[in-house]
Design an enzyme around this catalytic site. Structure first.
Site, PDB file in Angstrom:
ATOM      1  N   GLY A   1       7.539   4.079   3.525  1.00 13.28           N
ATOM      2  CA  GLY A   1       7.962   5.307   4.200  1.00 13.28           C
ATOM      3  C   GLY A   1       9.301   5.083   4.853  1.00 13.28           C
ATOM      4  N   GLY A   2       9.753   6.069   5.588  1.00 13.47           N
ATOM      5  CA  GLY A   2      11.039   5.964   6.248  1.00 13.47           C
ATOM      6  C   GLY A   2      11.075   4.801   7.226  1.00 13.47           C
ATOM      7  CG  PHE A   3       7.332   3.637   8.592  1.00 12.90           C
ATOM      8  CD1 PHE A   3       6.775   2.467   8.137  1.00 12.90           C
ATOM      9  CD2 PHE A   3       6.843   4.843   8.109  1.00 12.90           C
ATOM     10  CE1 PHE A   3       5.743   2.487   7.208  1.00 12.90           C
ATOM     11  CE2 PHE A   3       5.806   4.864   7.181  1.00 12.90           C
ATOM     12  CZ  PHE A   3       5.262   3.684   6.733  1.00 12.90           C
TER      13      PHE A   3
ATOM     14  CB  VAL B   1       1.684   0.262   4.744  1.00 17.36           C
ATOM     15  CG1 VAL B   1       0.304  -0.093   5.259  1.00 17.36           C
ATOM     16  CG2 VAL B   1       2.341   1.252   5.688  1.00 17.36           C
TER      17      VAL B   1
ATOM     18  CG  ASP C   1       5.750  13.020  10.538  1.00 18.04           C
ATOM     19  OD1 ASP C   1       5.963  14.084   9.915  1.00 18.04           O
ATOM     20  OD2 ASP C   1       6.107  11.911  10.129  1.00 18.04           O
TER      21      ASP C   1
ATOM     22  CG  LEU D   1      -2.045  -0.959   1.320  1.00 20.61           C
ATOM     23  CD1 LEU D   1      -2.743  -0.828   2.658  1.00 20.61           C
ATOM     24  CD2 LEU D   1      -3.033  -0.729   0.187  1.00 20.61           C
TER      25      LEU D   1
END
Ligand SMILES: *[C@@H]1O[C@H](CO)[C@@H](O)[C@H](O)[C@H]1NC(C)=O
Ligand SMILES: *[C@@H]1O[C@H](CO)[C@@H](O)[C@H](O)[C@H]1NC(C)=O
Ligand SMILES: *[C@@H]1O[C@H](CO)[C@@H](O)[C@H](O)[C@H]1NC(C)=O
Ligand SMILES: *[C@@H]1O[C@H](CO)[C@@H](O)[C@H](O)[C@H]1NC(C)=O
Length: 654
Positions: free
Chosen positions: A336-338, A341, A457, A333
């Site tokens: 991101g930086g993390f 998904v 954020d 989906l």
């Protein structure tokens, strides 16, 4: 769970077996992936230094014409022994420097010294390492690796260099750096000493040291040394953060090798090693049996989830693997930086599974932050956390699935990929409702829940839309709860967030506040109304190309409605649009004291009160900000009011 002492004991036993006949050495290891108060017990703070959340700040965040701080690991290291040379060590750390004045100053250093106390008169260019009086006067004083951001002596190379200081502030060796020390970025450093030479690595490149010098630390340091950091400011000032630190070394702990002792302990030690191996084998067996690895990170003890049926639950990795078809890229989906998904299906229920990047300390920290903050929050404008999973190395969070994706995809879809969506998908009513929804979520976080939460954020890609296009605020990776006892300082961690959404003062105060969330909200509102990305914004007060500036220009020119997204084809309520835009500009006021609270913003959006009055010209950013002339209803939301006079004093001296 292996206790630290148990490990150390075994390390002693092992070292005895391996080097016992020669000498006795013990591991001297410690690791701070982040700095936490409870772990900080084995750090000692001197002078201006203090533990900010998750980081060490060596000097004060205010301009005070010079200050100095030092932090040491409390237990000294026995570095050498007569006739047996000096033992090796590695020290790896991440520093982050942001100027408070332009240029900033003076510098930060990794230091080994016999004297933990700050030498008198060592502020300013002395970096807290040494002073004029002590320089060169003692043969065994201090060894430091300095990160110098000011060209303060003729001997200094420039204002951006690393240097090796041996009992003197004039570096034995110095080297100019290609990375800008003062740019507020994380800089990873490794200082490696192998007993004969010292290497300094800066950045990720570990193949060639920036500085190498042959030396025996025995010549410069007493037998017992404190290891840590020091920094100082002068007329020039900067924020000096240390964000993580790992130290591994060996330590001599007995001068005279006692052969009898060795003879008695070696068989015992061998027994211990066998016992230890058996224990490890048992543990390994147990682990492989049920594939579950419990985490003993202290963060887990903060997990306080009520046992109600709606509370998030723990998922099995197998369940989530099945739900996402083994994290099949077809189900991706977002990214991101993390991490990533994925979409998943759990017993006919669609979910979004957020998979954190492996082996990242930040990942684990954000994971814990996200669970601990969001699991106790319940609001219809927040994305609901259904559960989590931590098995093997996987960190996963399970959320309800949002069929209409994130706000940024809807706003910018048309511009980026032709005509994929119908422009009326996000018509004015929907946009207004989305803004109202985000404001409600933020008001709940700031004022409505048990403990105040800063999201830190807020941005379009973190706002999800459910099947009815209701806004749902998500991604609590950077969010932090504020304990009621901390109400006055609201300090969270070092600068975090997304450029373009960060309030100008973030770079100076280095932490999030209620007002920095409000600023980001203002940018988000402009983005939704204008259908335009927030634009770049750099470290300095140079945010000319930002959306805030552009809209304010139009406001001054009396043409504020010209900024409204052309995709709306002029179909929108002019009165409402003007009100929302003025509210957004007020939220982005350069002076944090002038920004409305979320409570006020909500009342403006509901049409209950008029938007705050804003000046025609965008005011310049001035720091420290002017205090509001009168105390008004929002004052409790201004965290600086206490902070300014007593800068972070509550945090000193842990
Ligand atoms: C320091 O790091 C180097 C390179 O990674 C390694 O070879 C050495 O064993 C380490 N020394 C200590 C004392 O940990
Ligand atoms: C390094 O960054 C600081 C802060 O952004 C800036 O003031 C300075 O000019 C930069 N130095 C260089 C050499 O680019
Ligand atoms: C590290 O730096 C050296 C010298 O600048 C260079 O030769 C080498 O290619 C670099 N290595 C990597 C992995 O970037
Ligand atoms: C200390 O660190 C070194 C290098 O990272 C490692 O090899 C050693 O096992 C560690 N010892 C203990 C007791 O943690």
């Amino acid at each position: 769970m292996l206790s630290h002492d148990f490990l150390r004991f075994n390390a002693v036993a092992l070292a005895t077996v391996l080097v016992g006949a020669v000498t006795q050495a013990e591991c001297f290891n410690f690791s701070y992936p982040i700095f936490k108060p409870q772990k900080g017990d084995d750090l000692t703070f001197f002078g201006d230094s203090y533990m900010a959340s998750d980081t060490i700040q060596l000097t004060q965040n205010v301009l005070n014409n010079g200050g100095c701080g030092r932090v040491f690991y409390t237990r000294p290291l026995k570095l050498w022994s007569t006739g047996r040379g000096t033992l090796p060590f590695n020290s790896t750390f991440v520093i982050n420097i942001t100027p408070l004045t332009y240029p900033g100053g003076e510098g930060l250093a990794f230091i080994l010294t016999g004297h933990a106390d700050i030498p008198a008169n060592s502020v300013g260019k002395w970096l807290g390492i040494i002073s004029e009086n002590t320089m060169g006067s003692s043969t065994r004083g201090a060894v430091a690796v300095e990160f110098d951001t000011r060209n303060s002596y003729p001997e200094d190379l420039d204002d951006n260099h690393v240097g090796l200081d041996l009992n003197s502030i004039y570096s034995r060796k110095q080297e100019s750096l290609s990375v800008n020390l003062s740019s507020g970025i994380d800089i990873k450093v490794k200082v490696q000493y192998d007993g004969q030479g010292l290497s300094i690595f800066v950045g990720e490149n570990r193949s060639v040291p920036v500085i190498f010098e042959s030396l025996n630390l025995y010549d410069y340091l007493p037998q017992k040394v404190y290891v840590g950091f020091s920094a100082s400011t002068g007329v020039y000032a900067q924020i000096n953060y240390v964000k993580s630190w790992e130290f591994s070394g060996l330590e001599l702990y007995d001068d005279a090798p006692n052969l009898l002792w060795v003879w008695i302990t070696v068989p015992g030690a061998i027994g211990l090693v066998i016992g230890f191996s058996a224990f490890l084998y048992w543990k390994w067996q147990r682990k492989t049996k049920d594939h579950v690895e419990e985490e003993d990170d202290p963060g887990w003890f903060e997990l306080q989830i009520q046992g109600s049926s709606t509370a998030p639950r723990k998922f099995k990795l197998k369940e989530l693997e099945a739900a996402t078809e083994n994290f099949n890229s077809d189900n991706l989906l977002g990214r991101g930086g993390f991490g990533t998904v994925y979409k998943g299906v759990l017993v006919n229920r669609e979910v979004a599974v957020k998979r954190f990047s492996r082996n990242s300390h930040e990942g684990k920290r954000d994971f814990i932050a996200e669970i601990t903050t969001i699991s106790n929050l319940h609001h219809r404008n927040l994305v609901k956390l259904l559960g989590w999973c931590h098995e093997r190395d996987e960190l996963l969070l399970v959320y309800e699935f949002m069929p209409n994706k994130s706000l940024d995809m809807l706003i910018f879809c048309n511009q980026n990929h032709g005509v994929e969506t119908n422009p009326v998908t996000l018509n004015w009513e929907r946009r207004h409702a989305v803004i109202y929804g985000v404001a409600q979520a933020l008001d709940y976080l700031h004022n409505g829940c048990e403990k105040r939460v800063l999201h830190r954020d807020i941005k379009a890609s973190n706002v999800m839309l459910d099947s009815e296009f209701n806004a749902r605020l998500g991604d609590f990776g950077l969010a932090r709860t504020i304990n009621p006892s901390d109400q006055t300082h609201h300090s969270t961690k070092a600068i975090a967030g997304t450029p373009g959404y960060m309030a100008p003062e973030s770079f100076l105060i280095g932490r999030a506040t209620v007002q920095t969330d409000v600023y980001a909200f203002g940018v988000l509102v402009l983005e939704v109304v204008c259908g335009r990305k927030p634009g770049r914004q750099s470290m300095q007060n140079n945010y000319n190309s930002s959306i805030v500036d552009w809209v304010w220009e139009n406001y001054r020119g009396g043409s504020i409605l010209d900024v409204v997204d052309l995709q709306l084809n002029g179909v929108f309520s002019k009165e409402q649009a003007e009100c929302v835009l003025v509210l957004a500009l007020a939220s982005c006021h350069p002076n944090p004291f002038q920004r409305p609270s979320m409570r006020t913003a909500l009342r403006v959006l509901a049409g209950e009160v008029a938007p705050p009055v804003i000046p025609m010209d965008r005011p310049a950013f001035v720091w420290p900000p002017a205090m509001p002339p009168s105390l008004n209803e929002d004052l409790e939301d201004y965290p600086f009011s206490g902070d300014q006079n007593t800068p972070s004093s509550q945090l000193i001296g842990r």
